[in-house]
Write an enzyme that holds these catalytic residues in place. Structure first.
Site: not given
Lengths: 533, 99, 496
Positions: C79, C154, C178
């Site tokens: 990420k 997210s 998330s």
């Protein structure tokens, strides 16, 4: 009301101090960067200090240890649990956009500082002392209309020490600050270097009619020299009184003192500085300080100046004033004790230190240095170094103190190139020679001069070389006295007629005849005997 | 309690955010919408409850871990300033700072 | 190897690599090709084929030398909230476009050391603020099950990359859900460990007291392998838990007392909070979750009713605390030391205000505003302090519940993945959809999302499992048992 809190133009002056004390750790409070002063810009600003994305703070045990030390030295409560909070505001020298400080629960709570103003003892309570990180520096020399930011200082550990508003004159404020300054150096938690910003004074000043509630205060920031403090306070006090007399309000403000103009001026305040949005720093769980840890620190602490002074009064029989003078700094105290042990003459050693030693040392230093703190620092450093030379068992020195000594050797060697000096052992030896009647006080001054200038090193050798020994040979003395009496028949007549003064005249003649080498006591005694007979 | 435009511009100043009038106009109802769901929270009696600043302290004492006072960082200025907007002589440049 | 390479999981690939059935270079080339072919999904913000292939070559040398690490040569991606020294890190924000970190995040460093091959950096909501990956400053990520729908957020890119068969596993972060929510929306397995199990050093902070790193993969077993390698004490993070390195794979396989081959979960009590099954819960999600629970029962688990009475309060509590911490964490983005600075400005304050106005997106500004407001003078006690007190009450509710059960189960989200663009108009509506993931986040508990079938529109549904502190092993054990008995986790979008 004490004579140190006289009203100024009918107003009572109210002063509280906030001191930022840079703690003498090797590394920063939340990162492993060096705290050494004067490195090239941003070469001691690590990723953590620059607040680069993803970085996190980890607290330095050394900083906490020093805070505990201070807390114990002022009889404060060392909080078993204290909280680090974020103080949020935007400023280029504040990399994270917040300063990590302590807000609601500080590490040191309460305590008090005692000091003398003239001969009057004053006691000031402390509100708190908390740990926080220092900011960087904005360099204002022009970079095409911009400022340059150096973050080397960002993250240097600070102990902010806050007093109650219990001082009533500039003189009290200065003595409080001097005492605090001497204390943090004594404790070895700060190098005391005011030019480098290691010890900063913010002075909160307000005035009020006696009995009225506190007036609005203005904060004089960053007074980095004691000598300016009184002037700054006096100017500020009169400025505030003028305004009030003109029926104007005092606005709370932060002001700077300009030594050149002798005036204070309000800083352009950061907008919304009022709203710091403090909240506990989620990166730092509560700081827990165990009782064991506190006790360990207590065990490693040097004897405190007040305690040592009391001991000098009781054990050595020094007057209070002398005892205080002998405990101005750890170095001075050690010097005194070494000389005292060598001579067994506490009072005499104290007299010589307060006289010749301080006078000469301070003169030399004060000629060299501008700032008020330096004399004491270098004096301390000087004595400290001599003390170290003497100290047989270096392992006895705590790592803390060694570090302190090492970072001071610079000043010391500087100090020693400026002047040579007298070692405690030499002073002790000299004093013992006065005590045992070998030399008179006057001759001792000559020996001291020789030692100081480096002309000689061994007290007895100097006495011999200068032929200063007091003669105690009675046979020789009697012969001289007989001559004196024969040569001064008139005085003898007058004395026998009851004129005491005549006796002194005869003593004077006798001393003259012995070129001052005779022991005055012996001369008196023999003369009385002869005249009596 | 509802926020006003003044609140919004005051907070924006505090947060150093320049907001266009459109942004301001859009934000106000959104913030008020948000604070309407917050109201239920205020109703709860939390007297005598300690705040939970770090999760694990719900079940155990969490004490701050300390590091030894050692210098572990070396000069990484060049690397650290790789993404700096304006640098000269190793200094970060910003519009004039006036005190 | 019957299935195509990109359908294999971490464990299988590791075995194949060590058995020399495939080389890390071949595998990496194959996946790089797939990544290139799937650009339109918007999973990656940055890909570095050369770097990946050079690392793959190095891994092949280690494998040739007979090294046996479970992850040597296994491709993955991070990420873009994790800073990396050899690839740009943006946190999905214009503020950090092109930012080069001088160091690697601890999680990245450890996965590199374990021999994994990072193909690049994954798309996410700006500074991890969002639940649809539509707040990325660059482009949204699309749900491979239905490109008109969101993948969740997210960590949207992280979920998409695994679901679309671009990499077998990815890292993500979970602040309020998330990891669990995008795993659920994208039909894969995700785990968020106990707060403090993974170091936050090098993870760009959103809400420091909530942020926790985790994994997306095709199975509980794969999650266990990665989590073992990336977790553990880190002296650079003062909130990192001081415990010895954990072997989560071993914990996952540990046989329970009284377990049988048919009933590996015998004696495991799974609590169902009634607040997690409200009337409003959409039928398809409810159905899939119940199916999953039925399977767990078959495997020997017993279902018990529990209550988390403050579940609804978790929404305001979280949306006070997270923005408050974020407003402070994002103050360092001021255009002085790194990142974006406005092109034209007047004085210093103007520079700050324009830089931050240009650099931050709408949702980030919204949260900075909320956070600054609730911390500002006169409001702190009513909002932030009150929220932190309620947070403790919420955490205490969990401890109450765990007196009656070993795990807590329920849906991850009230619905399956919604259509692109929905909720953009009303941010508060989006906040409400986090209701089932927020309580566990506030308490700092470990949680997983495990696929349990498809709901409306053929979209995947995840079962949320929550454990007590440091019970990752129990979570993984239950999820693994479920996945041994079912193949929901093997389903993948058409064309993948």
């Amino acid at each position: 009301m004490s004579k140190n809190s006289k009203l100024v133009r009918g107003y009572e002056v109210v002063i509280g101090l906030e001191n930022h004390v840079q703690l003498s750790t090797e590394s920063k409070i939340f990162s492993g960067s060096s705290t050494a002063f004067g490195a090239a810009p941003n070469t001691q600003a690590s990723a953590v200090d620059l607040a680069l994305p993803g970085t996190l703070p980890v607290l330095n045990r050394g900083a906490v240890e020093r805070a505990i030390r201070f807390g114990l030295s002022v009889g404060a409560k060392v909080a078993p649990l204290s909280i680090f909070a974020r103080k949020n505001y935007f400023y280029p020298d504040l990399p994270k956009g917040y300063q990590i400080s302590q807000y609601e629960i500080p590490v040191v709570q309460g305590g008090q500082i005692e000091f003398f103003v003239g001969d009057e003892k004053k006691l000031v309570k402390l509100t708190r002392a908390h740990l926080e990180e220092d900011a960087g520096k904005s360099l204002h020399e022009d970079y095409h209309g911009q400022s340059g930011i150096d973050l080397n200082r960002a993250g240097t550990p600070l102990l902010e020490i806050v007093s109650e508003p219990e001082m009533r004159s500039g003189a009290e404020a200065v003595e409080y600050a001097r005492t605090l300054h001497a204390l943090v150096m004594w404790l070895g938690i700060c190098d005391g270097n005011m030019q480098e910003g290691s010890f900063r004074c913010d002075v909160n000043v307000s005035v009020r009619k006696p009995g009225e509630p506190f007036g609005t205060r203005r904060e004089i920031k960053n007074l980095n020299s004691f000598r300016y403090m009184i002037d700054a306070v006096n100017y500020e006090v009169n400025w505030q009184i003028d305004r009030i007399e003109d029926g104007l309000e005092i606005q709370q403000a932060t002001v700077l003192y300009n030594p050149d103009t002798g005036e204070t001026r309000a800083m352009r305040t950061k907008e919304d500085a009022a709203d710091y949005r403090y909240f506990p720093d989620p990166d730092l769980p509560p700081l827990m300080i165990s009782a064991d840890w506190v006790e360990r620190v207590r065990g490693e602490m040097p004897e405190l100046p007040a305690v040592m002074a009391a001991r000098f009064q009781e054990v050595d029989g020094l007057p209070a004033y002398d005892a205080t003078m002998m405990t101005q700094s750890l170095g001075i105290a050690r010097f005194y004790e070494a000389a005292r042990d060598r001579s067994g003459q506490p009072k005499l050693v104290a007299n010589w230190m307060m006289g010749e030693v301080f006078r000469r040392t301070k003169n030399t230093l004060e000629n060299q240095e501008k700032h008020g703190d330096t004399a004491l620092r270098s004096l301390d450093a000087h004595f400290e170094n001599l003390d170290r030379l003497l100290s047989q068992d270096k392992s006895a020195l705590t790592a803390d103190k060694l570090a302190r000594i090492d970072q001071r050797t610079k000043q010391i060697t500087l100090a020693q190139t400026i002047y040579s000096a007298v070692l405690p052992d030499q002073l002790g030896h000299l004093v013992s020679r006065i005590a045992d009647g070998t030399i008179s006080n006057n001759s001792a001054k000559q020996v001291f001069e020789a030692l100081w200038s480096g002309e000689g090193a061994d007290v007895d050798a100097i006495i011999a070389a200068k032929d200063l020994q007091q003669s105690n040979d009675t046979g020789e003395l009697e012969r001289i006295l007989d001559e004196v009496l024969a040569a001064n028949a008139k005085s003898v007549e007058e004395f026998r007629a009851g004129k005491e003064k005549a006796f002194n005249a005869l003593v004077g003649q006798a001393m003259k005849a012995t070129k001052g080498k005779a022991n005055p006591a012996a001369v008196n005694e023999l003369l009385k005997k002869k005249l009596g007979g | 309690m509802a926020l006003t435009h003044d609140d919004v511009s005051r907070i924006a100043k505090l947060a150093r955010l320049e907001l266009s009038t459109d942004e301001q106009a859009a934000l106000l109802p959104q913030l008020n919408g948000f604070f309407s769901i917050v109201e239920q929270m205020s109703a709860v009696d939390t007297s005598g409850v300690d705040p939970l600043y770090t999760p694990l302290s719900a079940v155990q004492e969490v004490a701050l871990r300390l590091r030894d006072d050692r210098v572990t960082e070396t000069d990484q200025r060049e690397l650290n300033q790789r993404s700096a907007p304006a640098v000269e002589d190793g200094l970060f440049l910003v519009p004039k700072v006036i005190e | 190897m019957s299935a195509p390479l990109h359908h294999l999981g971490v464990a299988e690939l590791g075995r194949a690599l060590r058995a020399k059935q495939v080389s890390s270079t071949e595998l990496t080339q194959h996946l790089l090709a797939r990544v290139a072919g799937a650009k339109d999904l918007g999973a990656f913000l940055h890909v570095d084929p050369d770097l990946a292939l050079s690392r793959a070559a190095a891994a092949d040398t280690r494998l040739a030398a007979g090294e046996a690490g479970a992850l040597i040569g296994v491709p993955l991606a991070h990420k873009d909230i994790f800073v990396t020294r050899d690839m740009p890190t943006t946190a999905g924000s214009k503020m950090l476009a092109g930012y080069l970190s001088p160091f690697d995040a601890t999680v990245v460093e450890r996965l590199n050391a374990a021999g994994t091959i990072s193909l690049g950096k994954l798309n996410c909501d700006e500074f991890a603020m969002g639940s649809a990956n539509e707040n990325s400053a660059f482009f949204p990520a699309l749900n491979p099950w239905d490109r008109t729908r969101v993948p969740g957020g997210s960590s949207g890119g992280s979920a998409v990359a695994v679901a679309a068969g671009l990499v077998p596993a990815t890292t993500g972060t979970d602040t309020g859900g998330s990891i669990r929510q995008p795993a659920s929306f994208s039909g894969i397995t995700g785990i968020k460990p106990t707060y403090g199990v993974c170091s936050r050093y090098g993870m760009i902070a959103f809400a420091s007291s909530l942020d926790q790193a985790g994994v997306f993969a095709r199975s509980a077993e794969d999650c266990a392998l990665l989590l073992s390698a990336m977790s553990g004490f880190d002296e650079r993070d003062a909130t990192s838990v001081q415990q010895p390195p954990q072997d989560f794979a071993a914990q996952m396989l540990a046989v329970r007392d009284g377990a049988t081959a048919a009933q590996p979960l015998k004696g495991l009590r799974i609590g169902l909070p009634k607040e997690f099954f409200p009337a409003a819960l959409s039928a398809d999600v409810n159905g899939a979750v119940r199916a999953g629970l039925a399977e767990l029962e078959k495997l020997g688990a017993t279902l018990v009713d529990v209550s988390l009475p403050r579940t609804e309060l978790a929404i305001p509590v979280y949306y006070i605390i997270a923005p408050a911490e974020a407003s402070s964490n994002l103050s360092r983005f001021d255009g002085v030391k790194f990142g974006h600075r406005a092109k034209s400005y007047g004085n210093l304050i103007d520079m700050y205000e324009k830089t931050r106005a240009e650099g931050f997106g709408a949702e980030v500004k919204r949260r900075i505003m909320i956070g600054s407001y609730v911390l500002s003078h006169g409001y702190y006690d009513a909002y932030y302090l009150q929220a932190q007190k309620l947070r403790r009450m919420i955490a205490d509710d969990f401890q109450q519940a765990f007196q009656h059960c070993d795990l807590i189960a329920g849906p991850v989200a009230p619905t399956v993945a919604w259509k692109q663009g929905e909720g953009a108009d009303d941010p508060v509506k989006a906040y409400l959809a986090d209701i089932f993931t927020l309580p566990g986040s506030l308490a700092g508990l470990p949680g997983m999302s495990v696929p349990v079938g498809l709901g409306d529109g053929g979209m995947p549904v995840g079962l949320q499992l929550l454990g007590n502190y440091f019970k990752e092993g129990t979570l993984l054990h239950a999820a693994h048992a479920l996945q041994q008995a079912t193949d929901w986790h093997r389903q993948h979008p058409a064309g993948v």
